[in-house]
Design an enzyme around this catalytic site. Structure first.
Site, mmCIF file in Angstrom:
data_model
loop_
_atom_site.group_PDB
_atom_site.id
_atom_site.type_symbol
_atom_site.label_atom_id
_atom_site.label_comp_id
_atom_site.label_asym_id
_atom_site.label_seq_id
_atom_site.Cartn_x
_atom_site.Cartn_y
_atom_site.Cartn_z
ATOM 1 N N ARG A 125 -39.785 1.800 37.010
ATOM 2 C CA ARG A 125 -40.844 1.290 37.881
ATOM 3 C C ARG A 125 -42.208 2.536 37.657
ATOM 4 N NH1 ARG A 125 -36.359 1.036 40.914
ATOM 5 N NH2 ARG A 125 -36.021 -0.849 41.712
ATOM 6 N N LYS A 157 -36.403 3.672 43.969
ATOM 7 C CA LYS A 157 -36.541 2.820 45.197
ATOM 8 C C LYS A 157 -35.468 2.917 45.917
ATOM 9 C CE LYS A 157 -38.446 -1.752 46.289
ATOM 10 N NZ LYS A 157 -38.716 -3.081 45.925
ATOM 11 N N HIS A 188 -45.958 -3.388 37.138
ATOM 12 C CA HIS A 188 -44.692 -3.964 37.320
ATOM 13 C C HIS A 188 -44.555 -4.838 36.214
ATOM 14 C CE1 HIS A 188 -41.168 -3.296 39.791
ATOM 15 N NE2 HIS A 188 -41.064 -4.503 39.839
ATOM 16 N N ARG A 248 -42.189 -3.335 33.479
ATOM 17 C CA ARG A 248 -40.635 -3.492 33.764
ATOM 18 C C ARG A 248 -39.999 -5.002 33.466
ATOM 19 N NH1 ARG A 248 -36.560 -0.970 37.239
ATOM 20 N NH2 ARG A 248 -35.846 -2.273 38.877
ATOM 21 N N HIS A 250 -30.529 -2.164 39.716
ATOM 22 C CA HIS A 250 -30.370 -3.007 40.715
ATOM 23 C C HIS A 250 -28.928 -2.858 41.501
ATOM 24 C CE1 HIS A 250 -33.239 -6.134 38.764
ATOM 25 N NE2 HIS A 250 -34.071 -5.171 39.270
ATOM 26 N N TYR A 280 -33.457 -12.871 34.640
ATOM 27 C CA TYR A 280 -33.693 -12.659 33.512
ATOM 28 C C TYR A 280 -32.844 -13.407 32.735
ATOM 29 C CZ TYR A 280 -36.501 -8.836 35.288
ATOM 30 O OH TYR A 280 -37.329 -8.093 36.154
#
Length: 331
Positions: free
Chosen positions: A198, A221, A275, A278, A301, A310
């Site tokens: 990020r 995050k 973003h 990313r 994640h 994806y």
């Protein structure tokens, strides 16, 4: 006499624990209701259970917000912004007495937010923040009522594939980035593009986290640390760029990136500016045959469902549809 007629109804006046205990007085509409209430109070007192009717909680929504912040919210990474957001939401609701908020009030407030032009995703976050305040108070036995936001299901948001840059667009963007007077923007963008970081993770990168041709992202995050390998060329440039300790990039580069993106004439959906780097890393990773579980670890994640966005870009994604499905006759 423990029950007597008064101008406004029938008054119960009883000392369930004797003259030296608490006195209970209450006016009810009928003598039957008064008698049932008297029996209830005496029965509870005889069993040693609480018999006093609970007092109405007069705290307002902002009071619960402040309690949540003092006891829990202050420990979060985004504590100040979350508190400001909750104060704003409470103000827009009129800072009502918290016990007066019903699920219907919560639903009407959500609809008002949507009519103001806010996106369903933003409104979902708003409601989840308010729900969390009540959930925490309930969990800590600070709130005896129900959570008025608990019955609101999240608004359904149409899933869309993340945007990503083509090789030609990457070249065009970096051409513009190199024209910028900001000394950090090219390297920050390169980190995001080649590691899936990020923008905030790359922008706040510390020099001591660049070691052995790897970058460790600690300011993430979800609070989880992850380490990603980088090319020798990028690694060397990072070592030569800044100090050996502390922030590697002393100057913010977001505005420089935004201006370069505008000059490149690349059209992106709303909220996809930095973003998109990313998304571009993840998309090209899968298109080049990368593994979904590996991508999950690289991106950090918590759930594989996030990474599954994806999966459709993999060359082998759902290829069994052609291999095992029936053939159309005559083709």
């Amino acid at each position: 006499m423990s029950i007597k007629k008064v101008p406004t109804g029938w008054q119960v006046d009883v000392w369930p624990e004797g003259r030296y205990g608490k006195r209970v007085r209450k006016i009810l509409k009928s003598k039957g209701e008064a008698k049932r209430f008297e029996d209830y109070v005496k029965g509870k007192a005889a069993m040693g259970e609480p018999y006093m009717p609970p007092k109405r909680d007069r705290r307002r929504l902002l009071d619960l917000v402040q309690y949540w912040y003092d006891m829990h919210g202050s420990t979060l990474r985004d504590n100040h912004s979350r508190l400001n957001k909750l104060r704003q939401l409470a103000g827009q609701m009129g800072n009502p007495i918290a016990s007066s908020i019903t699920p219907s009030h919560a639903a009407r407030f959500r609809q008002q937010r949507l009519e103001q032009g806010l996106s369903p995703n933003t409104v979902n976050h708003d409601i989840s923040y308010l729900r969390a305040v009540f959930n925490y108070a309930i969990r800590m036995d600070e709130w005896k009522g129900d959570n008025p936001f608990a019955k609101l299901k999240a608004l359904r948001i149409p899933e869309r594939a993340p945007s990503y840059l083509t090789p030609e667009q990457i070249d065009a963007l970096f051409h513009e980035l190199r024209q910028s007077r900001n000394p950090h923007v090219v390297l920050i963008a390169s980190i995001c593009l080649t590691t899936g970081a990020r923008w905030s993770e790359a922008q706040t990168l510390r020099a001591e986290y660049v070691r052995q041709q790897r970058i460790t992202f600690a300011n993430t995050k979800n609070g989880r640390t992850r380490t990603v390998p980088v090319s020798q060329d990028l690694y060397q440039k990072l070592l030569e760029h800044g100090p050996k300790m502390g922030r590697l990039f002393a100057k913010d580069a977001y505005l420089a990136f935004t201006r370069a993106l505008d000059r490149s004439d690349i059209e992106l959906p709303r909220g996809q500016r930095t973003h998109v780097l990313r998304h571009t890393f993840a998309s090209h990773f899968m298109m080049n045959g990368g593994n979904l579980l590996t991508l999950q670890k690289i991106l950090g994640h918590q759930s594989i469902q996030m990474t599954m966005r994806y999966a459709h870009l993999s060359p082998d994604h759902l290829s069994e549809a052609v291999r095992y499905g029936p053939a159309a006759p005559g083709l």
